[in-house]
Design a protein around this motif. Structure first.
Motif, PDB file in Angstrom:
ATOM      1  N   VAL A  14       0.873  -1.175   0.000  1.00 35.37           N
ATOM      2  CA  VAL A  14       0.000   0.000   0.000  1.00 35.37           C
ATOM      3  C   VAL A  14       0.911   1.226   0.000  1.00 35.37           C
ATOM      4  O   VAL A  14       1.804   1.337   0.840  1.00 35.37           O
ATOM      5  N   ILE A  15       0.675   2.128  -0.950  1.00 31.50           N
ATOM      6  CA  ILE A  15       1.476   3.341  -1.077  1.00 31.50           C
ATOM      7  C   ILE A  15       0.537   4.538  -1.005  1.00 31.50           C
ATOM      8  O   ILE A  15      -0.426   4.618  -1.755  1.00 31.50           O
ATOM      9  N   ARG A  16       0.846   5.458  -0.078  1.00 33.19           N
ATOM     10  CA  ARG A  16       0.018   6.653   0.089  1.00 33.19           C
ATOM     11  C   ARG A  16       0.901   7.882   0.011  1.00 33.19           C
ATOM     12  O   ARG A  16       2.077   7.848   0.360  1.00 33.19           O
ATOM     13  N   GLY A  17       0.300   8.985  -0.430  1.00 34.67           N
ATOM     14  CA  GLY A  17       1.055  10.225  -0.463  1.00 34.67           C
ATOM     15  C   GLY A  17       0.267  11.354  -1.060  1.00 34.67           C
ATOM     16  O   GLY A  17      -0.945  11.264  -1.249  1.00 34.67           O
ATOM     17  N   THR A  18       0.992  12.419  -1.348  1.00 42.31           N
ATOM     18  CA  THR A  18       0.402  13.617  -1.930  1.00 42.31           C
ATOM     19  C   THR A  18       1.169  13.951  -3.213  1.00 42.31           C
ATOM     20  O   THR A  18       2.195  13.346  -3.512  1.00 42.31           O
ATOM     21  N   PHE A  19       0.657  14.916  -3.935  1.00 43.88           N
ATOM     22  CA  PHE A  19       1.341  15.409  -5.118  1.00 43.88           C
ATOM     23  C   PHE A  19       2.157  16.629  -4.739  1.00 43.88           C
ATOM     24  O   PHE A  19       1.742  17.436  -3.908  1.00 43.88           O
ATOM     25  N   LYS A  20       3.319  16.759  -5.355  1.00 46.07           N
ATOM     26  CA  LYS A  20       4.141  17.934  -5.106  1.00 46.07           C
ATOM     27  C   LYS A  20       3.535  19.130  -5.835  1.00 46.07           C
ATOM     28  O   LYS A  20       2.902  18.972  -6.884  1.00 46.07           O
ATOM     29  N   PRO A  21       3.690  20.345  -5.253  1.00 46.68           N
ATOM     30  CA  PRO A  21       3.150  21.537  -5.889  1.00 46.68           C
ATOM     31  C   PRO A  21       3.655  21.667  -7.320  1.00 46.68           C
ATOM     32  O   PRO A  21       4.762  21.239  -7.611  1.00 46.68           O
ATOM     33  N   PRO A  22       2.846  22.196  -8.209  1.00 44.46           N
ATOM     34  CA  PRO A  22       1.634  22.980  -7.971  1.00 44.46           C
ATOM     35  C   PRO A  22       0.360  22.144  -7.873  1.00 44.46           C
ATOM     36  O   PRO A  22      -0.703  22.677  -7.599  1.00 44.46           O
ATOM     37  N   ILE A  23       0.425  20.827  -8.103  1.00 41.88           N
ATOM     38  CA  ILE A  23      -0.764  19.975  -8.021  1.00 41.88           C
ATOM     39  C   ILE A  23      -1.140  19.794  -6.556  1.00 41.88           C
ATOM     40  O   ILE A  23      -0.284  19.506  -5.722  1.00 41.88           O
ATOM     41  N   GLN A  24      -2.434  19.951  -6.224  1.00 35.61           N
ATOM     42  CA  GLN A  24      -2.915  19.717  -4.864  1.00 35.61           C
ATOM     43  C   GLN A  24      -3.802  18.496  -4.872  1.00 35.61           C
ATOM     44  O   GLN A  24      -4.778  18.428  -5.615  1.00 35.61           O
ATOM     45  N   GLY A  25      -3.440  17.497  -4.063  1.00 33.25           N
ATOM     46  CA  GLY A  25      -4.238  16.278  -3.985  1.00 33.25           C
ATOM     47  C   GLY A  25      -3.466  15.166  -3.330  1.00 33.25           C
ATOM     48  O   GLY A  25      -2.351  15.359  -2.841  1.00 33.25           O
ATOM     49  N   ASP A  26      -4.073  13.990  -3.315  1.00 35.53           N
ATOM     50  CA  ASP A  26      -3.424  12.838  -2.706  1.00 35.53           C
ATOM     51  C   ASP A  26      -3.777  11.576  -3.475  1.00 35.53           C
ATOM     52  O   ASP A  26      -4.624  11.590  -4.365  1.00 35.53           O
ATOM     53  N   PHE A  27      -3.116  10.483  -3.108  1.00 35.44           N
ATOM     54  CA  PHE A  27      -3.321   9.215  -3.795  1.00 35.44           C
ATOM     55  C   PHE A  27      -3.123   8.064  -2.822  1.00 35.44           C
ATOM     56  O   PHE A  27      -2.431   8.194  -1.815  1.00 35.44           O
TER      57      PHE A  27
END
Length: 83
Positions: free
Chosen positions: A27-40
């Motif tokens: 299981v891999i979780r995280g966020t996107f680096k700017p400028p994209i705002q969100g998570d996965f």
């Protein structure tokens, strides 16, 4: 690490958590680096990847369509159950 989601959009991932299981699942979780705002959140088992991606207010899921290929499907957040 980057992923190619759409034409000319290749967000960079910032992995914050990885969990591996004995049964060949990760299981891999995280966020996107700017400028994209969100998570996965991605779940990898064997050679199959499934996951969800949120970019701003839009939510997507991956569908396995065979031969190692995935389809990215946008979900209708208005019809999703509330927390």
């Amino acid at each position: 690490m980057t992923i190619n989601l759409f034409d000319n959009i290749t967000p960079e991932l910032d992995v914050s958590s990885t969990v591996s299981r004995i049964n060949d699942t990760a299981v891999i979780r995280g966020t996107f680096k700017p400028p994209i705002q969100g998570d996965f959140t991605f779940v990898i088992t064997g050679n199959l990847l499934i996951g969800t991606i949120q970019i701003g207010p839009r939510i997507y899921k991956t569908d396995h369509i065979g031969n190692g290929r995935l389809r990215l499907v946008e979900l209708d957040s208005d019809n999703m159950p509330r927390d």
